[in-house]
Write a protein that holds these residues in place. Structure first.
Motif: not given
Length: 503
Positions: A49-60
């Motif tokens: 569920v948190a993958l989009p937020a992780v992607q935005r936060g770390l620029g993955i």
């Protein structure tokens, strides 16, 4: 409660288990182990569920985002058997607590990660810790009690921790991500892990292992680790690069060669990691096949059920997570109460077959979920039937498998069950994803809207998942033979022709 004595594979005995846990409550032991299992299972589902937020936060990048998941799954699936054997050798309590420490510490590193590479490396360590901790849990749970009813209750609690953790994961991930930040999906493990270690060090039974001098097959462990790692990597990577990609065609055969080498090694090694004699037990082999197929299908509910809610019904992540709460409640009620009574009365095999039949029906119901569907009509009824079916089937199949081994062998059997679960989930999800992609592309090419195409793809996934569950049902019906139920045993001993004179 009668004392249970562990028998070593060589025929010797170790400390009676009742003496080992004289100062601890058996149910407190079960609760601690189930909390540990739930924490580990939660982490496998909370991240999605948190993958989009992780992607935005770390620029993955989108291509590398999948490694936030894969870096955990690969070591987890590849190390379970070795960790289970180490539990038999040096003691399951020590291995479990070591795994929890590593899992919790690496969770903090994940939460503190400021870059992509640090997060992926920390997830890899987290997968190792999860494997080391969880490999021994089922073996410890299964040997807490000697009574059949209490053992069934303990295994049912373990099943709830596994299944309930999977269902609650999306909800908790949505809550933490929206109310705090994605970092807290990892930080939450730290206080739980600390409590487990502090309390577990005092109350968990300190059973002595066989000793490292008994040895283990490290070459076999290397072959198994390489084979499992390559297999999991190939399966999860093939969805992105394609099954016909050169990398898939190279790594797939290498994985098979490593696994075949492992089997050959186990047949010739003096002290094999996984003695092939285990599989002379039809119950153990069949139970693992059933688990593989059942979990392969159940991953379809958690993954594609969430996608149906979010991408077809347009739910947000928190609302989609909340949609799984009733399923978790049903699983809890069935696993912790109803299943134990039914298994005691009718036997594990009967409840396994009934549970799998309900799972098949639930997936067929989901295959009719509408594009303009309503949660109370198109998703909830099937989800409740699924929770009832899985709540019955999961403790039954694990009980059948664990009943086929001695207490001294339960550590490696526990690792085998967990390995089967991980590999079954990875392979099952990948196969279902391939069906979804093919069907979605076909419908899009035929002029359907995006939502219609997605719904059509998910319908195929649910039907394929019902096929997995049906195959598990057929294997269980054909190969598994359950022990007599307690009701049958009581009826038998009450018959005059079975009375034995007391000397």
């Amino acid at each position: 409660m009668a004392a249970v004595t562990n028998s070593s594979p060589k025929g010797g005995t170790t400390m009676p288990m009742s003496h080992a846990r004289a100062s601890a409550s058996p149910w407190l032991t079960v609760i601690l182990l189930c909390v540990g299992q739930m924490m580990i299972v939660l982490d496998q589902n909370i991240v999605n569920v948190a993958l989009p937020a992780v992607q935005r936060g770390l620029g993955i990048s989108s291509g590398n985002l999948i490694w936030v998941v894969n870096a955990y799954v690969i070591p987890f699936g590849g190390l379970l058997l070795l960790a289970g054997r180490l539990g038999d050798l040096i003691g399951r309590k020590a291995v479990f607590l070591t795994g929890i420490v590593l899992f919790s510490a690496s969770s903090v590193l994940c939460g503190l990660a400021a870059g992509e590479s640090v997060l992926i490396a920390s997830r890899f360590l987290q997968g190792i810790g999860g494997a080391v901790a969880s490999a021994c849990i089922l073996g410890m749970v299964a040997t807490v009690f000697s009574g059949r009813r209490e053992q069934a209750q303990a295994i049912a609690a373990y099943s709830f921790a596994s299944a309930g953790g999977g269902a609650v994961g999306p909800l908790l991930g949505g809550v933490l991500t929206e109310l705090l930040s994605w970092h807290w999906i990892f930080f939450i493990n730290a206080p739980i892990g600390a409590a487990l270690v502090l309390v577990g060090a005092r109350v968990l039974p300190g059973q002595r292992g066989e000793g490292l001098g008994k040895g283990t097959d490290f070459l076999g462990a290397l072959l198994l680790m390489a084979g499992m790692t390559l297999l999991v990597y190939t399966v999860v990577d093939a969805e992105r690069v394609g099954w016909a990609a050169p990398r898939t065609l190279l790594l797939g055969p290498l994985a098979l060669v490593s696994l075949i080498g492992f089997v050959v090694r186990q047949a010739t090694a003096a002290r094999p990691l996984l003695p092939l004699t285990y599989f002379r037990s039809r119950s153990l082999a069949a139970a693992n096949i059933v688990q593989f197929l059942m979990i392969g299908g159940m991953f379809g509910l958690l993954f594609f059920g969430t996608l149906y809610l979010q991408r077809v019904l347009r739910y947000g992540s928190l609302r989609a997570g909340m949609a799984f709460v009733p399923i978790a409640v049903v699983i809890a009620a069935v696993s912790l109460g109803l299943s134990t009574r039914l298994i005691t009365r009718f036997g594990r095999r009967a409840m396994l077959l009934l549970g799998l039949a309900l799972v098949v029906g639930a997936f067929v119901m989901l295959s009719f979920a509408r594009v303009d569907g309503v949660y109370l009509v198109d998703f909830l009824p099937a989800g409740l039937v699924m929770g009832l079916g899985f709540g019955l089937a999961a403790p039954a199949v694990m009980g059948l498998g664990m009943a086929a081994v001695t207490p001294a062998e339960s550590g490696i059997a526990s690792g085998l069950f967990n390995t089967t679960q991980q590999i079954g989930g990875a392979i099952g999800l990948t196969v279902l994803s391939a069906f979804v992609s093919a069907r979605t592309d076909s419908l899009t090419a035929a002029g359907k809207t995006e939502t219609e195409s997605l719904a059509g793809g998910y319908h195929v996934a649910f039907l394929a998942a019902s096929g997995f569950a049906l195959a598990a049902l057929l294997v269980g019906a054909g190969l598994l033979r359950g022990a007599p139920s307690v009701g049958m045993e009581q009826q038998s001993t009450a018959s005059p022709e079975h009375h034995t004179p007391v000397s």
